[in-house]
Design a protein around this motif. Structure first.
Motif, mmCIF file in Angstrom:
data_model
loop_
_atom_site.group_PDB
_atom_site.id
_atom_site.type_symbol
_atom_site.label_atom_id
_atom_site.label_comp_id
_atom_site.label_asym_id
_atom_site.label_seq_id
_atom_site.Cartn_x
_atom_site.Cartn_y
_atom_site.Cartn_z
ATOM 1 N N GLN A 114 -2.293 0.349 -7.591
ATOM 2 C CA GLN A 114 -3.415 0.395 -6.646
ATOM 3 C C GLN A 114 -3.969 1.799 -6.483
ATOM 4 O O GLN A 114 -5.008 1.981 -5.861
ATOM 5 C CB GLN A 114 -2.960 -0.108 -5.266
ATOM 6 C CG GLN A 114 -2.797 -1.611 -5.198
ATOM 7 C CD GLN A 114 -2.493 -2.082 -3.793
ATOM 8 O OE1 GLN A 114 -2.321 -1.272 -2.886
ATOM 9 N NE2 GLN A 114 -2.431 -3.384 -3.634
ATOM 10 N N GLY A 115 -3.260 2.780 -7.043
ATOM 11 C CA GLY A 115 -3.733 4.157 -6.943
ATOM 12 C C GLY A 115 -3.320 4.833 -5.647
ATOM 13 O O GLY A 115 -3.947 5.798 -5.227
ATOM 14 N N VAL A 116 -2.271 4.333 -5.007
ATOM 15 C CA VAL A 116 -1.781 4.961 -3.784
ATOM 16 C C VAL A 116 -1.033 6.230 -4.169
ATOM 17 O O VAL A 116 -0.328 6.261 -5.176
ATOM 18 C CB VAL A 116 -0.832 4.004 -3.034
ATOM 19 C CG1 VAL A 116 -0.235 4.685 -1.801
ATOM 20 C CG2 VAL A 116 -1.572 2.739 -2.634
ATOM 21 N N GLN A 117 -1.196 7.269 -3.379
ATOM 22 C CA GLN A 117 -0.554 8.530 -3.760
ATOM 23 C C GLN A 117 0.964 8.480 -3.557
ATOM 24 O O GLN A 117 1.492 7.641 -2.816
ATOM 25 C CB GLN A 117 -1.141 9.690 -2.977
ATOM 26 C CG GLN A 117 -0.748 9.666 -1.510
ATOM 27 C CD GLN A 117 -1.275 10.881 -0.796
ATOM 28 O OE1 GLN A 117 -2.456 11.011 -0.601
ATOM 29 N NE2 GLN A 117 -0.377 11.757 -0.390
ATOM 30 N N LYS A 118 1.620 9.387 -4.252
ATOM 31 C CA LYS A 118 3.057 9.261 -4.456
ATOM 32 C C LYS A 118 3.867 9.213 -3.164
ATOM 33 O O LYS A 118 4.681 8.309 -2.965
ATOM 34 C CB LYS A 118 3.553 10.413 -5.328
ATOM 35 C CG LYS A 118 4.914 10.147 -5.932
ATOM 36 C CD LYS A 118 5.285 11.182 -6.964
ATOM 37 C CE LYS A 118 6.700 10.920 -7.447
ATOM 38 N NZ LYS A 118 7.127 11.940 -8.391
ATOM 39 N N GLU A 119 3.680 10.155 -2.262
ATOM 40 C CA GLU A 119 4.518 10.189 -1.052
ATOM 41 C C GLU A 119 4.368 8.897 -0.253
ATOM 42 O O GLU A 119 5.347 8.329 0.221
ATOM 43 C CB GLU A 119 4.141 11.369 -0.148
ATOM 44 C CG GLU A 119 4.383 12.738 -0.742
ATOM 45 C CD GLU A 119 3.132 13.264 -1.414
ATOM 46 O OE1 GLU A 119 2.194 13.678 -0.700
ATOM 47 O OE2 GLU A 119 3.064 13.253 -2.666
ATOM 48 N N ARG A 120 3.090 8.473 -0.136
ATOM 49 C CA ARG A 120 2.833 7.288 0.670
ATOM 50 C C ARG A 120 3.498 6.050 0.081
ATOM 51 O O ARG A 120 4.108 5.257 0.792
ATOM 52 C CB ARG A 120 1.328 7.059 0.804
ATOM 53 C CG ARG A 120 0.767 7.762 2.030
ATOM 54 C CD ARG A 120 -0.684 7.421 2.229
ATOM 55 N NE ARG A 120 -0.924 5.985 2.283
ATOM 56 C CZ ARG A 120 -2.074 5.404 1.948
ATOM 57 N NH1 ARG A 120 -3.055 6.137 1.501
ATOM 58 N NH2 ARG A 120 -2.222 4.109 2.048
ATOM 59 N N ARG A 121 3.400 5.904 -1.242
ATOM 60 C CA ARG A 121 3.950 4.681 -1.821
ATOM 61 C C ARG A 121 5.475 4.709 -1.809
ATOM 62 O O ARG A 121 6.122 3.677 -1.627
ATOM 63 C CB ARG A 121 3.390 4.420 -3.212
ATOM 64 C CG ARG A 121 3.737 5.430 -4.272
ATOM 65 C CD ARG A 121 3.164 5.030 -5.615
ATOM 66 N NE ARG A 121 3.714 5.844 -6.655
ATOM 67 C CZ ARG A 121 3.007 6.680 -7.418
ATOM 68 N NH1 ARG A 121 1.706 6.770 -7.283
ATOM 69 N NH2 ARG A 121 3.603 7.414 -8.337
ATOM 70 N N LEU A 122 6.053 5.896 -1.977
ATOM 71 C CA LEU A 122 7.516 5.962 -1.957
ATOM 72 C C LEU A 122 8.042 5.709 -0.547
ATOM 73 O O LEU A 122 9.103 5.101 -0.356
ATOM 74 C CB LEU A 122 8.000 7.317 -2.487
ATOM 75 C CG LEU A 122 7.793 7.520 -3.995
ATOM 76 C CD1 LEU A 122 8.400 8.847 -4.447
ATOM 77 C CD2 LEU A 122 8.390 6.377 -4.808
ATOM 78 N N LYS A 123 7.280 6.149 0.434
ATOM 79 C CA LYS A 123 7.678 5.923 1.813
ATOM 80 C C LYS A 123 7.687 4.422 2.118
ATOM 81 O O LYS A 123 8.664 3.866 2.621
ATOM 82 C CB LYS A 123 6.694 6.645 2.737
ATOM 83 C CG LYS A 123 7.045 6.600 4.203
ATOM 84 C CD LYS A 123 6.178 7.591 4.975
ATOM 85 C CE LYS A 123 6.330 7.380 6.467
ATOM 86 N NZ LYS A 123 5.532 6.237 6.953
ATOM 87 N N LYS A 124 6.592 3.774 1.706
ATOM 88 C CA LYS A 124 6.469 2.320 1.930
ATOM 89 C C LYS A 124 7.599 1.575 1.201
ATOM 90 O O LYS A 124 8.240 0.677 1.762
ATOM 91 C CB LYS A 124 5.099 1.853 1.423
ATOM 92 C CG LYS A 124 4.780 0.399 1.683
ATOM 93 C CD LYS A 124 4.125 0.229 3.045
ATOM 94 C CE LYS A 124 4.183 -1.219 3.517
ATOM 95 N NZ LYS A 124 3.158 -2.060 2.910
ATOM 96 N N ALA A 125 7.838 1.990 -0.049
ATOM 97 C CA ALA A 125 8.873 1.337 -0.851
ATOM 98 C C ALA A 125 10.231 1.513 -0.189
ATOM 99 O O ALA A 125 11.055 0.593 -0.146
ATOM 100 C CB ALA A 125 8.875 1.917 -2.261
ATOM 101 N N GLY A 126 10.443 2.702 0.361
ATOM 102 C CA GLY A 126 11.701 2.977 1.040
ATOM 103 C C GLY A 126 11.907 2.048 2.233
ATOM 104 O O GLY A 126 12.995 1.496 2.430
#
Ligand SMILES: Nc1ncnc2c1ncn2[C@@H]1O[C@H](COP(=O)(O)OP(=O)(O)OP(=O)(O)O)[C@@H](O)[C@H]1O
Ligand SMILES: [Mg+2]
Lengths: 464, 251
Positions: B120-132
């Motif tokens: 989706q093109g979400v930036q790295k910190e944000r997507r890793l946070k969500k995944a976490g």
């Protein structure tokens, strides 16, 4: 997807298959290196030849010398008509004996030709120099001040002749080496490697009237001609190892000073090399040996040269030489480049093959990505980038190899004495090679990447 | 209290047919299917092998084109979309749980869960946070840096569930999500999915041939020879509920 993520993912899948990647990169490396080395050799040869041409008087200089009026008509008639026209028109430079001689008027005429920047005459005169028991032949070249600056003379000591009143000599770096003993015909330089005279420090006695001198040598009753001491303005820089100068054998001097001096020495006599009237009397004016014509651009040299020839003079330039050299070079480079191109083609096929294999292996992975919503264009981009990486890595490695090979080639050539022919890799070639390698990678990866893009997402569902 | 919300149909299927041609014979994998699935529902599709379950699910997820009929998900007609539009639709509205987990072997659990966000093109910190956060939710707090080969099947499927949830989809599809797991692990995963549907108010459609696993769902669609023969409301006696009755509060 973000560009950075695309780049990161492509690199990741490339590094996952290190061995295969290395092999494919190796192919590109060899391909790139062969093309770069081939082109660099071509460029080296090219540069060496251009340097040579430059030393032989540049690319835009036309040398003009006297022409002979030739007629295709029957000789009897033509002879009469030419004689008639020559005597009736004083402005024509064609003399009584049918020769188109070079004088100041011709210089002015040549200056009028389009594209000609300037033209200046040269007068050559052979003299003899004596130093103790030794003597040497001097090829004097009288050049106007503006022409002297164009002779690519490297000054060793002193300066170029500057005065147009007092005759000064500037010695080429090989003049001193050719002094010999006229009794024994020994050349001391050839046996000892040492010049017997240094024209800059030693005083030379110059004989202008060679004929009288030779007569006096053979016949004791004839008095030898007068000797002169001519001031030395400077000497040319010694040659570097393996190089030589086109000016080495010449002695340069100011044209006006030379003419004045010669006229004084040969008062009322014909100056050797100059034509005489039918009565054996000298002409008032001086005729020149050659005229150098400078053209504004290489592209116009041929045209100007043709025009000069049409006027009836002989003309030559390096342009013909350049044309044939260029042709030769183009052939060599095409051949060398072809070898490189073939190896790069093989490398490109290697990339395609690698990418296809990787796509077959990753069918399921690609399917999963599609199910999870990875854009088709992103999938294509992932594979294109992967192929571009291979091209890039191969290009970088290939350049490294090229620089290594290039330095080895140069060392070998230098050891072989051919110091002028070198392989050299200019920055633009390195850059172009790198871009080319990347493009090759992407072209090779294009078909596989489309294939990947079109794979069915159902592959992800199937359980093998 | 959330009655209106639960009755909003997320999927509407009308008169759906899928006919495969194999040589001269025609296989009617789907033979006229109609149903609706509502927001917050956990539905299972059961039937014998070859009854057309996977075909139905693939069509709902836009992986295959129907021969005839309509599929409307979140108000959009799936059957009219081309492949590019389908990919984009899945990226934004659909989560998918695979039978064989299908995690990326080179990526950690965290990166795997974040993958759909990467698309989706979400930036790295944000997507890793969500995944976490999602890995915490599925109980894999300690396994974030593990690669698929360093996890058990059940753990891998939990990662799969987290991955399906990460884009906060309209609907999640799962084709035999426990097909590669033993029965105990299967039940664990089923409970996890139940919990997720309930806590996140997610909609889940699951295909299975196992009646017991099917009974974890709110509604069970029985399919036979490409037709839905029975839709069973299971809310009253679904499996796994006995433990969680107290925190229910739903119908
Ligand atoms: N690509 C295809 N080409 C031809 N026929 C197919 C294709 N896919 C499925 N079928 C047929 O359609 C029917 C339904 O298949 P489907 O995969 O939906 O069954 P299923 O219910 O998922 O079975 P299982 O429980 O074994 O997975 C089967 O008869 C199958 O042979
Ligand atoms: Mg199936």
């Amino acid at each position: 997807m973000r560009i950075l993520d695309l780049l990161r993912m492509s690199l990741g899948s490339l590094l996952k298959r290190k061995f295969r990647t290395v092999l494919t990169v190796l192919g590109v490396m060899i391909g790139t290196a062969s093309i770069v080395v081939m082109i660099s050799l071509g460029l080296g040869i090219n540069r060496a030849q251009m340097e040579n041409i430059e030393r032989f008087g540049g690319l835009t200089t036309i040398e003009v010398w006297e022409g002979r009026k030739t007629n295709t008509r029957t000789s009897g008639v033509s002879a009469v008509s030419v004689i008639g026209s020559a005597s009736s028109s004083s402005s024509s430079s064609a003399s009584r004996d049918n020769v188109m001689r070079l004088d100041d008027e011709v210089v002015e005429t040549l200056k009028e030709i389009p594209y000609v920047e300037n033209a200046y005459p040269l007068l050559r005169f052979d003299a003899i120099a004596k130093y103790g028991i030794y003597e040497g032949d001097l090829s004097l070249v009288g050049i106007p001040q503006e022409g002297l600056a164009q002779q690519h003379i490297e000054i060793g000591e002193g300066h170029l002749p500057e005065s147009s009143d007092e005759l000064e000599f500037f010695y080429g770096n090989e003049v001193a080496l050719n002094f010999y003993n006229p009794k024994t015909y020994e050349y001391p330089y050839w046996s000892t490697g040492e010049a017997v005279v240094d024209p800059y420090k030693d005083t030379l006695f110059i004989i202008f009237d060679r004929e009288a001198y030779i007569n006096s040598q053979h016949d004791g009753k004839v008095l030898p001609p007068k000797k002169y001491i001519i001031k030395t303005a400077g000497v040319e820089k010694a040659n570097e190892e393996g190089r030589w100068s086109t000016n080495g054998y010449q002695v340069f001097c100011n044209l006006d000073a030379l003419v004045t001096t010669l006229k004084r020495i040969f008062r009322n006599k014909v100056i050797p090399g100059q034509p005489s009237t039918s009565g054996g009397k000298p002409y008032k004016k001086i005729y020149y040996s050659t005229i150098n014509v400078n053209v504004d651009d290489v592209e116009h040299v041929m045209e100007v040269q043709e025009q000069i020839k049409a006027l009836g003079y002989e003309a030559s330039s390096n342009i013909e030489w350049i044309e044939s050299t260029r042709q030769e070079m183009a052939n060599t480079q095409a051949m060398l480049g072809g070898i490189g191109a073939v190896s790069l083609l093989v490398a490109a096929i290697g990339i395609t093959n690698t990418m296809m294999m990787s796509i077959y292996e990753r069918t399921k992975e690609i399917g999963v990505m599609k199910v999870l919503g990875c854009d088709m264009r992103n999938i294509q981009a992932l594979f294109l980038i992967e192929a571009a990486y291979i091209g890039f890595l191969g290009g970088v490695a290939g350049l490294g190899l090229s620089y290594a090979i290039s330095s080895v080639v140069n060392r070998v050539l230098a050891a072989g004495g051919e110091s002028t022919v070198t392989s050299y890799i200019p920055l633009w070639l390195a850059g172009a090679a790198l871009i080319f390698a990347v493009i090759i990678g992407m072209v090779a990866g294009f078909f596989p990447s489309r294939r990947a893009m079109k794979l069915s997402p159902l592959a992800a569902i199937r359980n093998e | 209290m959330a009655m209106a919300d639960t009755r909003r149909p997320v999927i509407q299927v009308k008169d759906l047919y899928k006919v495969y041609r194999v040589g001269d014979t025609r296989v009617r994998a789907l033979n006229g299917v109609d149903f609706e699935i509502y927001k917050g529902e956990f539905c299972s599709i059961v039937g014998t092998s070859g009854s057309g379950k996977s075909t139905l699910l693939n069509m709902l997820a836009g992986l295959e084109k129907p021969t005839k009929g309509e599929i409307v998900i979140a108000g959009e007609h799936i059957e009219k979309k081309n492949e590019n539009q389908l990919v984009r639709f899945r990226r934004e509205h659909i989560g998918f749980i695979f039978q064989s987990f299908n995690l990326m072997a080179t990526m950690t659990a965290l990166e795997n869960v974040a993958l759909p966000l990467t698309f989706q093109g979400v930036q790295k910190e944000r997507r890793l946070k969500k995944a976490g956060e999602l890995l915490d939710l599925v109980g894999l707090k300690k396994y974030k840096k593990h690669r698929p080969t360093q996890m058990s099947g059940g753990q891998q499927q939990r990662v799969g569930v987290a991955r399906a949830l990460v884009v906060n989809p309209e609907i999640i599809f799962a084709d035999e999500p426990t097909g590669n797991l033993d029965s105990n692990t299967s039940e664990e995963v089923m409970r996890l999915m139940q919990k997720v549907v309930r806590e996140q108010n997610q909609t889940l459609v699951m295909v299975t041939h196992d009646n017991h696993l099917a009974s974890f769902a709110d509604r069970i669609f029985h399919i036979m020879d490409g037709k839905i023969v029975q839709i069973e409301d299971n809310r009253a006696h679904r499996s796994g509920d006995n433990r969680e009755m107290s925190d229910g509060g739903r119908i």
